[in-house]
Design an enzyme around this catalytic site. Structure first.
Site, PDB file in Angstrom:
ATOM      1  N   HIS A 130       0.839  -1.206   0.000  1.00 45.18           N
ATOM      2  CA  HIS A 130       0.000   0.000   0.000  1.00 45.18           C
ATOM      3  C   HIS A 130       0.873   1.255   0.000  1.00 45.18           C
ATOM      4  CE1 HIS A 130      -3.343   2.675   1.426  1.00 45.18           C
ATOM      5  NE2 HIS A 130      -2.336   3.276   2.045  1.00 45.18           N
ATOM      6  N   GLU A 131       1.900   1.273   0.832  1.00 44.31           N
ATOM      7  CA  GLU A 131       2.769   2.448   0.895  1.00 44.31           C
ATOM      8  C   GLU A 131       3.587   2.600  -0.385  1.00 44.31           C
ATOM      9  OE1 GLU A 131       2.224   4.516   3.082  1.00 44.31           O
ATOM     10  OE2 GLU A 131       1.001   3.250   4.381  1.00 44.31           O
ATOM     11  N   HIS A 134       1.566   4.375  -2.899  1.00 44.44           N
ATOM     12  CA  HIS A 134       1.605   5.825  -2.704  1.00 44.44           C
ATOM     13  C   HIS A 134       2.843   6.424  -3.365  1.00 44.44           C
ATOM     14  CE1 HIS A 134      -1.836   6.783  -0.303  1.00 44.44           C
ATOM     15  NE2 HIS A 134      -1.513   5.989   0.698  1.00 44.44           N
ATOM     16  N   GLU A 201      -6.232   7.385  -0.702  1.00 41.51           N
ATOM     17  CA  GLU A 201      -6.189   6.155   0.085  1.00 41.51           C
ATOM     18  C   GLU A 201      -6.909   5.015  -0.628  1.00 41.51           C
ATOM     19  OE1 GLU A 201      -4.523   5.268   2.813  1.00 41.51           O
ATOM     20  OE2 GLU A 201      -3.589   7.235   2.683  1.00 41.51           O
TER      21      GLU A 201
END
Length: 341
Positions: A130-131, A134, A201
């Site tokens: 997930h990071e 980003h 998100e």
């Protein structure tokens, strides 16, 4: 769609910033606002990543100090197609993580001790993915810009109030305009900042699930992080509330609502989206399996004879036209009209 929403929100933030400058000092105020915006964003471009890491007392690790975590980040970075970012550990028992850096070449991933202690390796991998999503989407830069704009707007309003109190009289809206700017501008900037965060998100959840290969890993991680985060105080995050939007789950206690002033979407909504994604993946995989079985069971062109009107069909099962393993020859001129004739 998320990219369009983000672009629109950033445009609104820029227009708001310029509008505050105009309300404070007319055209001259608008020019000053532009200069302040440029200066603050240049500073944020070069320093924001390391500054945030220092705020949270992040400790950089390598293959000697945290081999499993570093290898995990390397593998998932290859899946994401980006350079391997620097890896950091946050000395807090609250399970959480964030990413920073102005570009994929300058990225950094920070995970907490609590995350590694309380989650399975698959769930930690999903959080890291997930990071990395980003970083790949440059969300870390977008978040920095919106946070910088929000802070600069507050600074600009304070400057305008001081300027007027010192004898400045360039405000075309008078004292009413000044008071409106003081109250509404920072509020609107905060709302836009939070809207950008919520939009990114959802996109990072989707991309992170693709990078790690299993949406349910991330769904399980989000469920656990939210449950533990409510009972553990993250003191560095409490002191630096302006960085809360960078974490995968809001690190500030009592701020998990999916309302107007929330920096994150409701975790239940994010989990539902990931579960729906997993369902769609399974349905697609099942359809691909059925298609592959139909292709495998379909008649093959090489089974058909070259002579016009002749078709050699292997009898795979015993039946009224022959025994298993024999061939039946059919002579029919209409055979030549088929796809292989």
């Amino acid at each position: 769609m998320n990219l369009v929403k983000t672009t629109m929100l950033l445009t609104v933030m820029t227009m708001l910033f310029m509008g505050v400058g105009y309300m404070i000092g007319g055209q001259a105020g608008m020019f000053i606002a532009l200069v302040i915006a440029a200066g603050t964003n240049v500073f944020a471009w070069w320093n924001s990543g390391n500054m945030v890491l220092r705020m949270h007392n992040a400790l950089e690790v390598d293959e000697t100090t945290a081999p499993e975590l570093v290898q995990m980040v390397e593998q998932l970075s290859q899946n994401a197609g980006i350079p391997t970012p620097r890896t950091f550990i946050l000395e807090t028992d609250q399970p959480n993580a964030f990413a920073t850096g102005r570009s994929p070449e300058h990225g950094a991933v920070a995970v907490s001790r609590g995350l590694m202690d309380r989650l399975t390796s698959e769930e930690v991998a999903a959080v890291v993915a997930h990071e990395l999503a980003h970083i790949r989407s440059r969300d870390t830069l977008i978040m920095t810009i919106t946070a910088t704009f929000a802070g600069a707007i507050g600074m600009l309003v304070n400057f305008g109030f001081f300027f007027r109190g010192s004898g400045g009289n360039n405000n075309p809206f008078g004292m009413v305009g000044m008071l409106a700017a003081m109250v509404l501008a920072p509020l609107a900037a905060g709302i836009v900042q939070m809207a950008v965060s919520r939009t990114r998100e959802y996109e990072a959840d989707k991309d992170g699930a693709e990078i790690c290969g299993n949406p349910l890993w991330l769904a399980g991680a989000l469920r656990k992080i939210e449950a533990y985060a409510k009972g553990v105080v993250n003191m560095p995050a409490e002191r630096a509330k302006g960085t809360a939007h960078m974490f995968i789950i809001n690190p500030l206690n009592g701020m998990s609502m999916d309302g107007l002033f929330s920096t994150h979407p409701a975790t239940a909504n994010r989990i539902a989206a990931l579960e729906q994604m997993d369902h769609a993946w399974r349905a697609e995989h099942h359809a691909e399996q059925l298609a592959a079985e139909r292709v495998a069971n379909a008649p093959r062109p090489e089974l058909f004879g070259r002579d016009a009107g002749e078709m050699r069909v292997p009898d795979r099962h015993a039946g009224p036209w022959g025994e298993t393993g024999t061939e039946t020859i059919i002579n029919d001129a209409s055979v030549r009209k088929g796809p292989w004739g």
